[in-house]
Design an enzyme around this catalytic site. Structure first.
Site, PDB file in Angstrom:
ATOM      1  N   THR A 155      -2.789  35.531 -33.694  1.00  0.00           N
ATOM      2  CA  THR A 155      -2.684  36.595 -34.704  1.00  0.00           C
ATOM      3  C   THR A 155      -2.095  36.045 -36.001  1.00  0.00           C
ATOM      4  OG1 THR A 155      -2.196  38.104 -32.873  1.00  0.00           O
ATOM      5  CG2 THR A 155      -1.823  38.939 -35.075  1.00  0.00           C
ATOM      6  N   ARG A 164       1.167  29.031 -32.391  1.00  0.00           N
ATOM      7  CA  ARG A 164       2.515  29.128 -31.821  1.00  0.00           C
ATOM      8  C   ARG A 164       2.502  28.550 -30.407  1.00  0.00           C
ATOM      9  NH1 ARG A 164       4.233  35.192 -34.030  1.00  0.00           N
ATOM     10  NH2 ARG A 164       3.859  34.645 -36.204  1.00  0.00           N
ATOM     11  N   SER A 217       7.982  33.158 -35.893  1.00  0.00           N
ATOM     12  CA  SER A 217       8.431  34.520 -36.190  1.00  0.00           C
ATOM     13  C   SER A 217       9.638  34.939 -35.348  1.00  0.00           C
ATOM     14  CB  SER A 217       7.257  35.479 -36.005  1.00  0.00           C
ATOM     15  OG  SER A 217       7.619  36.761 -36.426  1.00  0.00           O
ATOM     16  N   HIS A 218       9.476  35.995 -34.579  1.00  0.00           N
ATOM     17  CA  HIS A 218      10.582  36.562 -33.804  1.00  0.00           C
ATOM     18  C   HIS A 218      10.769  35.865 -32.463  1.00  0.00           C
ATOM     19  CE1 HIS A 218       6.724  38.271 -33.021  1.00  0.00           C
ATOM     20  NE2 HIS A 218       7.109  38.451 -31.770  1.00  0.00           N
ATOM     21  N   LYS A 244       1.602  27.868 -39.725  1.00  0.00           N
ATOM     22  CA  LYS A 244       0.383  28.497 -40.234  1.00  0.00           C
ATOM     23  C   LYS A 244       0.173  28.069 -41.681  1.00  0.00           C
ATOM     24  CE  LYS A 244       2.147  32.979 -41.765  1.00  0.00           C
ATOM     25  NZ  LYS A 244       1.963  34.426 -41.744  1.00  0.00           N
ATOM     26  N   ASP A 280      13.533  39.772 -38.926  1.00  0.00           N
ATOM     27  CA  ASP A 280      13.222  38.894 -37.799  1.00  0.00           C
ATOM     28  C   ASP A 280      13.401  37.414 -38.152  1.00  0.00           C
ATOM     29  OD1 ASP A 280      11.083  38.683 -39.524  1.00  0.00           O
ATOM     30  OD2 ASP A 280       9.641  38.342 -37.920  1.00  0.00           O
ATOM     31  N   ASP A 334      11.537  34.978 -39.304  1.00  0.00           N
ATOM     32  CA  ASP A 334      11.043  34.438 -40.575  1.00  0.00           C
ATOM     33  C   ASP A 334      11.098  35.444 -41.711  1.00  0.00           C
ATOM     34  OD1 ASP A 334       9.035  35.905 -39.284  1.00  0.00           O
ATOM     35  OD2 ASP A 334       7.447  34.853 -40.353  1.00  0.00           O
ATOM     36  N   ASP A 393       9.841  38.530 -42.199  1.00  0.00           N
ATOM     37  CA  ASP A 393       8.772  39.427 -42.652  1.00  0.00           C
ATOM     38  C   ASP A 393       8.789  40.793 -41.970  1.00  0.00           C
ATOM     39  OD1 ASP A 393       7.870  38.464 -40.247  1.00  0.00           O
ATOM     40  OD2 ASP A 393       5.961  37.681 -40.994  1.00  0.00           O
ATOM     41  N   ARG A 394       9.527  40.913 -40.877  1.00  0.00           N
ATOM     42  CA  ARG A 394       9.584  42.212 -40.204  1.00  0.00           C
ATOM     43  C   ARG A 394      10.843  42.987 -40.602  1.00  0.00           C
ATOM     44  NH1 ARG A 394       7.291  41.889 -34.097  1.00  0.00           N
ATOM     45  NH2 ARG A 394       5.511  40.549 -34.540  1.00  0.00           N
ATOM     46  N   THR A 400      -5.298  44.133 -36.194  1.00  0.00           N
ATOM     47  CA  THR A 400      -3.921  43.634 -36.226  1.00  0.00           C
ATOM     48  C   THR A 400      -3.882  42.243 -36.855  1.00  0.00           C
ATOM     49  OG1 THR A 400      -3.292  44.919 -34.312  1.00  0.00           O
ATOM     50  CG2 THR A 400      -1.996  42.943 -34.748  1.00  0.00           C
ATOM     51  N   GLU A 402       2.165  47.885 -40.576  1.00  0.00           N
ATOM     52  CA  GLU A 402       1.768  47.768 -39.188  1.00  0.00           C
ATOM     53  C   GLU A 402       2.858  48.363 -38.300  1.00  0.00           C
ATOM     54  OE1 GLU A 402      -0.707  44.064 -38.219  1.00  0.00           O
ATOM     55  OE2 GLU A 402       1.009  43.340 -39.333  1.00  0.00           O
ATOM     56  N   GLU A 403       2.421  48.820 -37.135  1.00  0.00           N
ATOM     57  CA  GLU A 403       3.364  49.358 -36.165  1.00  0.00           C
ATOM     58  C   GLU A 403       4.363  48.308 -35.696  1.00  0.00           C
ATOM     59  OE1 GLU A 403       2.945  47.846 -33.096  1.00  0.00           O
ATOM     60  OE2 GLU A 403       1.171  46.859 -33.892  1.00  0.00           O
ATOM     61  N   LYS A 456       3.850  40.493 -45.101  1.00  0.00           N
ATOM     62  CA  LYS A 456       4.764  41.608 -44.943  1.00  0.00           C
ATOM     63  C   LYS A 456       6.162  41.115 -45.303  1.00  0.00           C
ATOM     64  CE  LYS A 456       5.052  41.137 -39.888  1.00  0.00           C
ATOM     65  NZ  LYS A 456       3.974  40.261 -39.437  1.00  0.00           N
TER      66      LYS A 456
HETATM   67  C1  G16 Z   1       2.297  38.867 -36.435  1.00  0.00           C
HETATM   68  C2  G16 Z   1       1.241  39.324 -37.400  1.00  0.00           C
HETATM   69  C3  G16 Z   1       1.203  40.820 -37.467  1.00  0.00           C
HETATM   70  C4  G16 Z   1       1.031  41.410 -36.093  1.00  0.00           C
HETATM   71  C5  G16 Z   1       2.126  40.900 -35.186  1.00  0.00           C
HETATM   72  C6  G16 Z   1       1.930  41.304 -33.753  1.00  0.00           C
HETATM   73  O1  G16 Z   1       3.561  39.170 -36.928  1.00  0.00           O
HETATM   74  O2  G16 Z   1       1.473  38.813 -38.687  1.00  0.00           O
HETATM   75  O3  G16 Z   1       0.152  41.186 -38.297  1.00  0.00           O
HETATM   76  O4  G16 Z   1       1.065  42.800 -36.137  1.00  0.00           O
HETATM   77  O5  G16 Z   1       2.129  39.497 -35.189  1.00  0.00           O
HETATM   78  O6  G16 Z   1       0.780  40.713 -33.277  1.00  0.00           O
HETATM   79  P1  G16 Z   1       0.422  40.752 -31.745  1.00  0.00           P
HETATM   80  O7  G16 Z   1       0.357  42.218 -31.398  1.00  0.00           O
HETATM   81  O8  G16 Z   1      -0.919  40.064 -31.657  1.00  0.00           O
HETATM   82  O9  G16 Z   1       1.519  40.058 -30.993  1.00  0.00           O
HETATM   83  P2  G16 Z   1       4.719  38.088 -36.915  1.00  0.00           P
HETATM   84  O10 G16 Z   1       5.896  38.812 -37.481  1.00  0.00           O
HETATM   85  O11 G16 Z   1       4.864  37.684 -35.464  1.00  0.00           O
HETATM   86  O12 G16 Z   1       4.207  36.976 -37.763  1.00  0.00           O
END
Ligand code: G16
Length: 545
Positions: free
Chosen positions: A18, A22, A113-114, A126, A277, A279, A281-282, A344, A363-364, A376
């Site tokens: 996504t 990773r 990310s998280h 990325k 989070d 990085d 962005d959340r 997503t 996004e949710e 984000k």
């Molecule tokens: C990434 C993507 C988001 C996505 C999220 C969850 O966020 O940038 O667009 O909504 O993963 O993705 P999944 O449901 O496939 O785990 P982040 O913050 O992990 O970079």
């Protein structure tokens, strides 16, 4: 400068998910693993002469090692100049900001990310393109194809450089500029929000706490909230980025941001709480004993955009990912603006923003942002809320949300995550949903509602016409309720099944009822359709949002 052409062999598991590639740190430490991926990116995007590249990450274990390798490879691949965040630190939105501000060709973001960090945990990489956003699918697919054909990568033999000192240095013939990680981003935030109104709010009785979760946002939050906006010292907690995030899981949700949740649901709780989070962005937004669902947060941000200087002139449109609730759709409809539904992944918003079709996206998964960058942006969302709270003087977070629901109705929403599930069992769950609907042409009744449609979500990009399929199994009901099943594309261990549940509640007498209660019949139906408990052996989700 001597360029070494290093022979290598392909790895067959470098398909970006996504949001980039990773894997466990140990995988990235295998000889050639990082190098192959980086070379594949250079091969696909090309390196026109005179171009600048941006490199930074969330400070997790292996961040600095990876940066040294990327710098040597960038020099060997003909990059003219690289901007690197001091100590290798650049949050994801700050990287996007720097790419755009300095008109760079793109950048590498080093983050998972998280996901937890440390020698036995996760790492990620990325590539973001020149608009500052994640590479679109055409690029990531081409990078994956290239990784399968790797037979060499290019690197210069030179000493590691000191990432801690701001200033310029050389790697081979390439100039490396170590920049302040925070300054450009902080300046951008100041240009968007009413800092003097927020400063006034923060100097009043109003109390807030920001949990940086020992991840990248600490230095940004310290400068912006405490130094520029005058919040009391100590407003930012867990503000020092650590290479293992202090052993925590910097995912700002009700389960993993438990330190913040305890404060916000404790005695004498502050008025406002937020977390970001790994990085940056959340974001998670909390009021005193009150959680703002990310889908609602997006809708509220859209509905209150006129309070924020940068958005006061109006919005051209908004966008949300498919599993995100339709709360923002109601706001868009009332405003008479377009609302787009994408798969997503933040990368799907880039074209819409570049074409001027949307200003706000969300996004949710705790992600909200706007066209100020192409990622984000956690702190941006926090500042947006602070700006709105400052403008709606004296109103609490809870009262703002309840008023919003009174006006638009409530899209009752929840996501259930089943993490670390056996990958075969997860595939069987998805197959079970498909076969449940395929066995009969008649749409069944479930949870006392009639199913009106089921499908596997597909998206046709309205800007470049690209098609994306297989983005989640949707079960849509006649009354507007939904159940969506998706496999996460960001995990590194087993599979994560996500079940998204949504119904609409117009009756404000019911707005304060817990979402899990209001959605109980849909939750039961989701188990019936998928046979999840039997197939996975799980009775309860790992995380409920
Ligand atoms: C990434 C993507 C988001 C996505 C999220 C969850 O966020 O940038 O667009 O909504 O993963 O993705 P999944 O449901 O496939 O785990 P982040 O913050 O992990 O970079």
């Amino acid at each position: 400068m001597t360029i070494r052409i290093q022979p290598t062999t392909p790895f067959n598991d470098q398909k970006p998910g996504t949001s980039g590639l990773r894997k466990k740190v140990k995988v990235f430490q295998e000889p050639g693993y990082l190098e192959n991926f980086v070379q594949a990116c250079f091969d696909v995007v090309g390196v026109p002469s005179g171009q600048t590249l941006v490199v930074g990450g969330d400070g997790r274990f292996f961040n600095d090692c990876a940066i040294q390798t990327i710098l040597k490879m960038a020099a060997a691949n003909g990059v003219t100049k690289v901007l690197v965040g001091q100590h290798g630190i650049l949050s994801t939105p700050a990287t996007s900001c720097v790419i755009r501000k300095y008109q760079a060709m793109g950048g590498f973001i080093l983050s998972a990310s998280h996901n937890p960090a440390g020698p036995d945990e996760d790492f990620g990489i990325k590539y973001n393109v020149s608009n500052g956003g994640p590479a679109p699918e055409g690029v990531t697919n081409a990078v994956f194809a290239q990784t399968l054909a790797m037979d060499h990568y290019k690197i210069v033999d030179s000493a590691d450089i000191d990432l801690s000192v701001i200033g310029e240095t050389q790697v081979g013939d390439m100039l490396v500029s170590i920049i302040d990680s925070v300054a450009d981003y902080a300046e951008l935030m100041q240009s968007l929000f009413d800092f003097s109104a927020i400063r006034q709010l923060l100097s009043s009785e109003f109390r807030m706490v920001f949990d940086a979760m020992h991840a990248v946002t600490g230095p940004y939050a310290k400068v912006i909230l405490e130094e520029m906006l005058g919040a009391p010292q100590g407003t930012v907690i867990n503000g020092i980025p650590l290479s293992d995030f202090g052993g925590g899981h910097p995912d700002p949700n009700l389960t993993y941001a438990d330190a913040l949740v305890e404060i916000m649901y404790g005695d004498n709780a502050p008025d406002f709480g937020a977390a970001s989070d790994g990085d940056g962005d959340r974001n998670m937004i909390l009021g005193n004993h009150f959680f703002v669902n990310p889908s609602d947060s997006l809708a509220l941000i859209a509905a209150n955009a006129h309070f924020v200087p940068a958005y006061a002139k109006g919005l051209t449109g908004v966008a949300r990912s498919m599993p995100t609730s339709g709360a923002v759709d109601r706001v868009a409809e009332a405003m008479g603006i377009d609302c787009y539904e994408t798969p997503t992944g933040w990368k799907f918003f880039g074209n819409l923003m570049d074409a001027g079709k949307v200003v706000l996206c969300g996004e949710e998964s705790f992600g909200t942002g706007s066209n100020h960058v192409r990622e984000k942006d956690g702190l941006w969302a926090v500042l947006f809320w602070l700006n709105v709270l400052a403008a709606r003087k004296g109103e609490s977070v809870e009262s703002i949300v309840l008023h919003h629901w009174q006006q638009y109705g409530r899209n009752v929403y929840s996501r259930h995550d089943y993490e670390g599930v056996d990958a075969t069992a997860a595939a069987q769950v998805m197959d079970h949903v498909r076969s449940y609907f395929e066995r009969d042409l008649q749409m069944p009744r479930l949870a006392n509602r009639l199913v009106s449609l089921w499908d596997d979500f597909a998206y046709s990009d309205p800007v470049d016409g690209s098609e994306t399929t297989g983005q989640g199994l949707r079960v849509l009901f006649e009354d507007g309720s939904r159940i969506v099943f998706r496999l996460s594309g960001t995990g590194t261990q087993g599979a994560t099944i996500r079940i998204y549940l949504e119904s609409f509640e117009a009756d404000s007498a019911k707005h304060c009822i817990d979402a899990q209660i209001l959605l109980a019949d849909l939750i039961a139906a989701s188990h019936e359709i998928s046979n999840l408990p039997q197939l996975t052996g799980r009775d309860e989700p790992t995380v409920i949002t």
